[in-house]
Structure formats: C-alpha cells, structure tokens
Scaffold this motif. Structure first.
Motif, short mmCIF file in Angstrom:
data_model
loop_
_atom_site.label_atom_id
_atom_site.label_comp_id
_atom_site.label_asym_id
_atom_site.label_seq_id
_atom_site.Cartn_x
_atom_site.Cartn_y
_atom_site.Cartn_z
N GLU A 128 5.01 -3.63 7.46
CA GLU A 128 4.34 -3.74 6.16
C GLU A 128 5.24 -4.43 5.14
O GLU A 128 4.81 -5.34 4.44
CB GLU A 128 3.97 -2.33 5.68
CG GLU A 128 3.17 -2.30 4.40
CD GLU A 128 2.73 -0.88 4.06
OE1 GLU A 128 2.67 -0.57 2.85
OE2 GLU A 128 2.43 -0.08 4.97
N GLU B 20 0.83 -1.21 0.00
CA GLU B 20 0.00 0.00 0.00
C GLU B 20 0.86 1.26 0.00
O GLU B 20 0.57 2.22 -0.71
CB GLU B 20 -0.92 -0.01 1.23
CG GLU B 20 -1.85 1.17 1.29
CD GLU B 20 -2.75 1.14 2.51
OE1 GLU B 20 -3.17 2.22 2.94
OE2 GLU B 20 -3.04 0.05 3.03
N ARG B 21 1.96 1.25 0.79
CA ARG B 21 2.77 2.46 0.93
C ARG B 21 4.21 2.32 0.48
O ARG B 21 4.95 3.31 0.46
CB ARG B 21 2.76 2.90 2.39
CG ARG B 21 1.37 3.21 2.92
CD ARG B 21 1.39 3.59 4.39
NE ARG B 21 1.99 2.53 5.21
CZ ARG B 21 2.63 2.74 6.34
NH1 ARG B 21 2.78 3.95 6.81
NH2 ARG B 21 3.12 1.74 7.03
N PHE C 132 6.23 0.87 8.52
CA PHE C 132 6.86 0.48 7.26
C PHE C 132 7.60 -0.86 7.39
O PHE C 132 7.52 -1.70 6.48
CB PHE C 132 7.84 1.54 6.77
CG PHE C 132 7.19 2.79 6.25
CD1 PHE C 132 6.31 2.75 5.17
CD2 PHE C 132 7.48 4.02 6.82
CE1 PHE C 132 5.73 3.91 4.68
CE2 PHE C 132 6.90 5.18 6.34
CZ PHE C 132 6.02 5.13 5.27
N GLU D 183 9.19 5.03 -0.28
CA GLU D 183 7.80 5.38 -0.01
C GLU D 183 7.13 5.62 -1.36
O GLU D 183 7.62 6.41 -2.17
CB GLU D 183 7.74 6.63 0.86
CG GLU D 183 6.35 6.98 1.30
CD GLU D 183 6.33 8.14 2.28
OE1 GLU D 183 5.29 8.28 2.94
OE2 GLU D 183 7.32 8.88 2.38
N LYS D 184 6.05 4.90 -1.62
CA LYS D 184 5.39 5.00 -2.93
C LYS D 184 4.92 6.41 -3.25
O LYS D 184 5.06 6.87 -4.38
CB LYS D 184 4.19 4.03 -3.01
CG LYS D 184 4.57 2.68 -3.52
CD LYS D 184 3.48 1.64 -3.56
CE LYS D 184 2.13 2.00 -3.98
NZ LYS D 184 1.21 0.85 -4.03
N ALA D 185 4.36 7.09 -2.28
CA ALA D 185 3.77 8.41 -2.53
C ALA D 185 4.81 9.46 -2.92
O ALA D 185 4.51 10.36 -3.70
CB ALA D 185 3.00 8.88 -1.30
#
Length: 186
Positions: free
Chosen positions: A113, A8-9, A110, A72-74
């Motif tokens: 995850e 997700e992140r 994180f 971090e994907k964002a």
C-alpha cells in the motif's frame, strides 16, 4: 509534524528526533534486519548519529525528504519507514523505493500500500521517470511486495557485501517500473 502522504490505512510523515526509540526497536529486531545486516543489533548511538541524520535529510531535487515514517492511521502506531530516494541528488528522474516495517506489520499489505502510493505520487507529482528497488535474491517477501507494487524483475547481480550474511551468496535482484509502463497499466 509534516505528513507527506496518506493512504487508506497509512500516514507517511517526516521523521523527528522523537523517533529514536522506535527506530532503535525496529533495527534491533533480528528478523527485520535479517536481509540487511544478518540480524546483528544496532546501537542507540548508531541510530542517533548515522540512521536518524540520513532519515532527516532533505532532498533538494524533490523539495522534500526521501525517507518517511510510516504510521497506522487508525492507531498512530509506528510501523517502520519508506524510502523514495533519488539516485542522483540533482535529479528526481530515477528513485529507489525501499521499506522497513516491523514484524507486526508484515503480511497485512502495508508495504504494498505504501509503495503503490509513493510510486503514484512520484509519477504524478515529483517528475519521477523510473522507480527501482533491490533486495537479496532470497528475500521472497520483499520481492513479492515489489511485484505487487507493479515493479518488474530487471536483473540479478552480485553486490559488494562488506560482510557476507546468510543468503548473500545467491546475489541480489533489481526490479523497476517506468512512468510509461505505470501509465499503460492504469
């Protein structure tokens, strides 16, 4: 750049030579390295000649690498890395889970995850039978991540420390998760 896994992140991707500066910063934060080498600095030369080659190495039995840069994907921000490395180069049956994240990423979930995603991929796609992880007994944060990722305490042991660091006198701990236990919990 090869993206191995996304959550997700997080994005876990292959390392490149361009990661040298981020690795240098990570390995020169005394808090990050406290339970690894007592917080001593790492030279840029050591990053280039020792760390990066290890992180770039392919693992034949997995048909991929064993270390992944975490972003971090964002934002694309480098957060650190994850390890999912077979203990035997010729068999994916038992892998060691590890992680090293910068302080800005601590306490945000994180590590848990990324660990859970690697464990799932290992048991579903990579023929992994057992995941193991160890840390110093006094490293409560890392132990908590292992537990939240589904690993259970296996044993306490005394490792061979070339140079004693604060807390090493308390020994180390090993955690594990088997495929059967993972499947049963799902």
């Amino acid at each position: 750049m090869h993206v191995f896994l996304t959550t997700e992140r997080l994005g876990l991707r292959s390392f490149t030579d361009a990661d040298t500066d981020d690795l240098f910063a990570l390995d020169n934060d005394p808090d990050v390295m406290r339970f690894i080498n007592g917080g001593r600095p790492t030279s840029r030369e050591a990053i280039r000649e020792q760390t990066l080659p290890r992180l770039l190495r392919d693992c034949p039995c997995l048909r991929t690498r064993s270390y992944w840069a975490a972003e971090e994907k964002a934002t694309g921000t480098f957060l650190g890395w994850f390890e999912f490395r077979p203990l035997d180069d010729h068999s994916p049956a038992v892998v060691e889970l590890g992680y090293r994240l910068n302080k800005a990423a601590w306490g945000k979930g994180f590590a848990t995850e990324g660990s859970r995603a690697l464990i799932s991929k290992g048991f579903t796609d990579l023929a992994v039978e057992r995941v193991t992880a160890n840390t110093m007994t006094v490293n409560a944060g890392s132990r908590r991540v292992m537990e939240k990722a589904g690993l259970s305490f296996l044993r306490k042991f005394t490792g061979d420390w070339p140079e004693a660091i604060a807390g090493s006198e308390h020994g180390e701990v090993e955690y594990e998760l088997t495929r059967a236990d993972w499947q049963q919990r799902r």
